[in-house]
Scaffold this motif. Structure first.
Motif, PDB file in Angstrom:
ATOM      1  N   LEU A 168       0.703  -1.203   0.195  1.00 30.43           N
ATOM      2  CA  LEU A 168      -0.111   0.065   0.015  1.00 30.43           C
ATOM      3  C   LEU A 168       0.766   1.783   0.159  1.00 30.43           C
ATOM      4  O   LEU A 168       2.055   1.358   0.719  1.00 30.43           O
ATOM      5  CB  LEU A 168      -1.278  -0.079   1.191  1.00 30.43           C
ATOM      6  CG  LEU A 168      -1.718  -1.233   1.566  1.00 30.43           C
ATOM      7  CD1 LEU A 168      -2.595  -1.241   2.657  1.00 30.43           C
ATOM      8  CD2 LEU A 168      -3.061  -1.228   0.417  1.00 30.43           C
ATOM      9  N   GLU A 169       0.981   2.635  -0.565  1.00 31.59           N
ATOM     10  CA  GLU A 169       0.999   3.456  -0.697  1.00 31.59           C
ATOM     11  C   GLU A 169       0.745   4.432   0.887  1.00 31.59           C
ATOM     12  O   GLU A 169      -0.566   4.278   1.562  1.00 31.59           O
ATOM     13  CB  GLU A 169       0.410   4.329  -1.436  1.00 31.59           C
ATOM     14  CG  GLU A 169       0.698   3.982  -3.124  1.00 31.59           C
ATOM     15  CD  GLU A 169       0.532   5.198  -4.049  1.00 31.59           C
ATOM     16  OE1 GLU A 169      -0.059   6.780  -3.729  1.00 31.59           O
ATOM     17  OE2 GLU A 169       0.670   4.680  -5.138  1.00 31.59           O
ATOM     18  N   MET A 170       2.141   4.336   1.849  1.00 31.63           N
ATOM     19  CA  MET A 170       1.286   4.881   2.821  1.00 31.63           C
ATOM     20  C   MET A 170       2.941   6.461   2.607  1.00 31.63           C
ATOM     21  O   MET A 170       3.581   6.601   2.075  1.00 31.63           O
ATOM     22  CB  MET A 170       1.896   3.822   3.240  1.00 31.63           C
ATOM     23  CG  MET A 170       2.863   3.058   4.006  1.00 31.63           C
ATOM     24  SD  MET A 170       3.386   1.828   5.067  1.00 31.63           S
ATOM     25  CE  MET A 170       4.922   1.067   4.555  1.00 31.63           C
ATOM     26  N   ARG A 171       2.589   6.650   4.458  1.00 34.79           N
ATOM     27  CA  ARG A 171       3.240   7.477   4.463  1.00 34.79           C
ATOM     28  C   ARG A 171       4.891   7.032   4.644  1.00 34.79           C
ATOM     29  O   ARG A 171       6.407   7.971   4.472  1.00 34.79           O
ATOM     30  CB  ARG A 171       3.256   8.591   5.845  1.00 34.79           C
ATOM     31  CG  ARG A 171       4.302   9.764   6.015  1.00 34.79           C
ATOM     32  CD  ARG A 171       3.428  10.471   7.805  1.00 34.79           C
ATOM     33  NE  ARG A 171       3.926  11.725   7.576  1.00 34.79           N
ATOM     34  CZ  ARG A 171       3.988  12.400   8.781  1.00 34.79           C
ATOM     35  NH1 ARG A 171       3.263  11.978   9.775  1.00 34.79           N
ATOM     36  NH2 ARG A 171       4.279  13.508   9.179  1.00 34.79           N
ATOM     37  N   TYR A 172       4.991   5.926   4.948  1.00 35.67           N
ATOM     38  CA  TYR A 172       7.007   5.714   5.523  1.00 35.67           C
ATOM     39  C   TYR A 172       6.858   4.433   4.405  1.00 35.67           C
ATOM     40  O   TYR A 172       6.029   3.870   3.715  1.00 35.67           O
ATOM     41  CB  TYR A 172       6.507   5.112   7.151  1.00 35.67           C
ATOM     42  CG  TYR A 172       5.885   6.237   8.143  1.00 35.67           C
ATOM     43  CD1 TYR A 172       6.421   6.897   8.510  1.00 35.67           C
ATOM     44  CD2 TYR A 172       4.285   6.004   8.979  1.00 35.67           C
ATOM     45  CE1 TYR A 172       6.145   7.869   9.826  1.00 35.67           C
ATOM     46  CE2 TYR A 172       4.305   6.717   9.731  1.00 35.67           C
ATOM     47  CZ  TYR A 172       4.306   7.546  10.147  1.00 35.67           C
ATOM     48  OH  TYR A 172       4.221   8.187  10.753  1.00 35.67           O
ATOM     49  N   ARG A 173       8.356   4.891   5.033  1.00 32.64           N
ATOM     50  CA  ARG A 173       8.790   3.527   4.424  1.00 32.64           C
ATOM     51  C   ARG A 173       8.130   2.051   4.762  1.00 32.64           C
ATOM     52  O   ARG A 173       8.385   0.878   3.508  1.00 32.64           O
ATOM     53  CB  ARG A 173      10.611   3.430   3.864  1.00 32.64           C
ATOM     54  CG  ARG A 173      11.015   2.314   3.435  1.00 32.64           C
ATOM     55  CD  ARG A 173      12.874   2.917   3.705  1.00 32.64           C
ATOM     56  NE  ARG A 173      13.725   1.550   3.042  1.00 32.64           N
ATOM     57  CZ  ARG A 173      14.604   1.482   2.875  1.00 32.64           C
ATOM     58  NH1 ARG A 173      15.900   2.544   3.810  1.00 32.64           N
ATOM     59  NH2 ARG A 173      15.544   0.288   2.109  1.00 32.64           N
ATOM     60  N   ASN A 174       8.566   1.686   5.892  1.00 35.99           N
ATOM     61  CA  ASN A 174       7.964   0.733   6.031  1.00 35.99           C
ATOM     62  C   ASN A 174       6.719   1.012   7.534  1.00 35.99           C
ATOM     63  O   ASN A 174       7.047   2.047   7.818  1.00 35.99           O
ATOM     64  CB  ASN A 174       8.893  -0.563   6.617  1.00 35.99           C
ATOM     65  CG  ASN A 174       9.596  -1.044   5.984  1.00 35.99           C
ATOM     66  OD1 ASN A 174       9.822  -1.468   5.276  1.00 35.99           O
ATOM     67  ND2 ASN A 174      11.230  -0.150   5.943  1.00 35.99           N
ATOM     68  N   ALA A 175       5.672   0.172   8.113  1.00 37.11           N
ATOM     69  CA  ALA A 175       4.253   0.669   8.155  1.00 37.11           C
ATOM     70  C   ALA A 175       4.975  -0.045   9.510  1.00 37.11           C
ATOM     71  O   ALA A 175       5.908  -0.541  10.174  1.00 37.11           O
ATOM     72  CB  ALA A 175       4.019  -0.760   7.878  1.00 37.11           C
ATOM     73  N   PRO A 176       4.813   1.297  10.330  1.00 37.82           N
ATOM     74  CA  PRO A 176       5.531   1.195  12.094  1.00 37.82           C
ATOM     75  C   PRO A 176       4.720  -0.135  12.431  1.00 37.82           C
ATOM     76  O   PRO A 176       5.192  -1.158  13.408  1.00 37.82           O
ATOM     77  CB  PRO A 176       5.037   1.522  12.793  1.00 37.82           C
ATOM     78  CG  PRO A 176       5.160   3.396  11.692  1.00 37.82           C
ATOM     79  CD  PRO A 176       4.412   2.378  10.664  1.00 37.82           C
ATOM     80  N   GLY A 177       3.314  -0.705  12.501  1.00 36.50           N
ATOM     81  CA  GLY A 177       2.469  -2.034  12.835  1.00 36.50           C
ATOM     82  C   GLY A 177       2.324  -2.127  14.203  1.00 36.50           C
ATOM     83  O   GLY A 177       3.208  -2.952  14.888  1.00 36.50           O
ATOM     84  N   TRP A 178       3.147  -1.161  15.236  1.00 33.42           N
ATOM     85  CA  TRP A 178       3.369  -1.035  17.229  1.00 33.42           C
ATOM     86  C   TRP A 178       2.612  -2.585  17.521  1.00 33.42           C
ATOM     87  O   TRP A 178       3.725  -2.821  17.907  1.00 33.42           O
ATOM     88  CB  TRP A 178       2.821   0.438  17.616  1.00 33.42           C
ATOM     89  CG  TRP A 178       3.157   1.383  16.847  1.00 33.42           C
ATOM     90  CD1 TRP A 178       3.364   2.687  16.425  1.00 33.42           C
ATOM     91  CD2 TRP A 178       5.140   1.924  16.877  1.00 33.42           C
ATOM     92  NE1 TRP A 178       3.626   3.698  16.243  1.00 33.42           N
ATOM     93  CE2 TRP A 178       5.347   3.382  16.231  1.00 33.42           C
ATOM     94  CE3 TRP A 178       6.153   1.557  17.658  1.00 33.42           C
ATOM     95  CZ2 TRP A 178       6.386   3.956  16.591  1.00 33.42           C
ATOM     96  CZ3 TRP A 178       7.018   1.925  17.649  1.00 33.42           C
ATOM     97  CH2 TRP A 178       7.741   3.189  17.280  1.00 33.42           C
ATOM     98  N   LYS A 179       1.711  -2.498  17.181  1.00 34.73           N
ATOM     99  CA  LYS A 179       0.759  -3.654  17.708  1.00 34.73           C
ATOM    100  C   LYS A 179       1.944  -4.956  17.866  1.00 34.73           C
ATOM    101  O   LYS A 179       1.592  -5.700  18.558  1.00 34.73           O
ATOM    102  CB  LYS A 179      -0.032  -3.605  17.392  1.00 34.73           C
ATOM    103  CG  LYS A 179      -0.384  -4.533  15.675  1.00 34.73           C
ATOM    104  CD  LYS A 179      -1.760  -5.101  14.909  1.00 34.73           C
ATOM    105  CE  LYS A 179      -2.182  -6.076  14.535  1.00 34.73           C
ATOM    106  NZ  LYS A 179      -3.333  -5.915  13.256  1.00 34.73           N
ATOM    107  N   THR A 180       2.954  -4.857  16.830  1.00 34.23           N
ATOM    108  CA  THR A 180       3.879  -6.291  16.889  1.00 34.23           C
ATOM    109  C   THR A 180       4.888  -6.856  17.518  1.00 34.23           C
ATOM    110  O   THR A 180       5.012  -7.220  18.273  1.00 34.23           O
ATOM    111  CB  THR A 180       4.128  -7.010  15.278  1.00 34.23           C
ATOM    112  OG1 THR A 180       3.008  -6.914  14.341  1.00 34.23           O
ATOM    113  CG2 THR A 180       5.032  -8.467  15.196  1.00 34.23           C
ATOM    114  N   PRO A 181       5.548  -4.909  17.686  1.00 33.38           N
ATOM    115  CA  PRO A 181       6.152  -5.239  19.243  1.00 33.38           C
ATOM    116  C   PRO A 181       6.175  -5.587  20.336  1.00 33.38           C
ATOM    117  O   PRO A 181       6.107  -5.930  20.850  1.00 33.38           O
ATOM    118  CB  PRO A 181       7.206  -3.959  18.469  1.00 33.38           C
ATOM    119  CG  PRO A 181       6.414  -3.163  17.397  1.00 33.38           C
ATOM    120  CD  PRO A 181       5.422  -4.353  17.209  1.00 33.38           C
TER     121      PRO A 181
END
Length: 359
Positions: A168-181
């Motif tokens: 997906l096009e998004m603001r970041y290079r890689n999605a932060p996805g905080w829920k995983t860490p």
């Protein structure tokens, strides 16, 4: 958790900090960068020696001579040194040069065979090792990579969060996805966890907010890319700071505490948490009632041989809930995640009933 990192023998000033260029490019580049970072609270100096590139023809690192440069950096500045390894030969070379810390990259941690090969090469040593998250947001795969390294006898072990790939096009290079860490931290609370905002963001301007968010989530430190001349870097130029920019960022970051000594704060927080607990109980009751209705819908569908999934209805639900959520100051992303989880469980409940009825 910084106490754990201190026991590993790494200097820690305000926080655990790994800093240095994305790639080792020349002896002069490394010495200039390390000279600007030395004596200022850096836990270890990082630089990529081997660079896993998506397509051939890109700069793939300088190889073994870069380890000699890194060794010279340590001798000249006193900085501890570390790099990424992706195969047993990398591990063996790094051990020969006595590097102080290694990390397994995201492309490598995605492949259990590669991780196992690295683990086998590490067996019999106890060098500190950090494991970056896999490319996908798969907490089980991440845990598996950590466990393979641990099974090789490595006891000084931590992880690095660098975000997740997305089409997906998004603001970041890689999605932060905080829920995983956060989930990894729940399952493996003994592991120090470092954030790599450089690879999450891909752009310098976005890094400060992600770095602060990581600290607000009680990450144990940061890994940031620093280059004496970022605009002319051989790799990832847009996400690297100059040493001056790096130290300006570090000074601005706030280090929150997990607890407060204020009795008034503690009492007020307790009261608000009780309200949250009560509302969560109501949410669970409402969700249970919703699933009761969903199961009845499944019975009707089964009787008429109608598909469990109803695309038109799902489209209506998403559009309606997102619109209502916006009116309640709830973000579209949040509403979509909530409704997708509810929808998946609804389908699962209907499918269970469908299977039971067929048995």
């Amino acid at each position: 958790m910084n106490e754990v990192l201190k026991k590993w023998g790494f200097p820690i000033d305000r926080m655990f900090l790994a800093a240095g260029p994305c790639s080792a490019e020349s002896r002069e580049q490394l010495m200039e960068c390390a000279g600007a970072l030395a004596g200022k609270g850096i836990s270890f100096f990082r630089a990529g020696i081997w660079k896993p590139r998506t397509r051939p023809g890109s700069f793939e690192g300088v190889g073994l001579k870069g380890l000699a440069w890194m060794d010279e950096v340590r001798a000249e500045t006193g900085l501890k040194i570390g790099t990424e390894v992706a195969e047993p030969a990398h591990v063996e070379a790094c051990l020969e040069y006595g590097l102080d810390i290694l990390w397994v990259g995201a492309r490598t941690s995605t492949n259990p065979f590669s991780v196992q090969a690295i683990a086998d090469a590490l067996r019999g040593t106890d060098i500190p090792v950090l494991v970056k998250n896999p490319m996908s947001a798969d907490v089980g795969l991440w845990m598996g990579a950590v466990e393979r390294i641990a099974n090789a006898g490595i006891t000084r072990l931590g992880v690095i969060h660098r975000g997740f790939s997305s089409e997906l096009e998004m603001r970041y290079r890689n999605a932060p996805g905080w829920k995983t860490p956060i989930e990894l931290k729940r399952r493996m609370p003994e592991l120090p966890i470092i954030c790599d905002p450089s690879h999450i963001c891909g752009k310098r301007a976005l890094i400060p907010s992600i770095a602060q968010e990581a600290l607000d989530l009680l990450f144990d430190g940061l890994m940031l890319e620093v280059h004496p001349d970022p605009d002319h870097a051989f790799s990832d130029s847009a996400q690297q700071f100059t040493p001056t920019q790096f130290f300006e960022l570090i000074e601005k970051l706030n280090l929150p505490h997990e607890q407060s000594d204020s009795a008034m704060f503690t009492q007020r927080l307790h009261e608000l948490r009780e309200q949250v607990d009560g509302l969560d109980s109501q949410l669970l009751d409402v969700l249970s009632k919703r699933m009761d209705i969903v199961r009845k819908m499944g019975e009707i569908k089964t009787a008429q041989n109608v598909s469990t999934f109803q695309p038109g209805r799902w489209k209506e639900i998403v559009e309606d809930r997102v619109r209502k959520g916006a009116g309640l100051e709830l973000s579209e992303d949040f509403i979509l995640q909530v409704m997708q989880s509810i929808h998946e469980e609804s389908i699962r409940q209907q499918e269970i009933r469908r299977v039971d009825d067929s048995c």
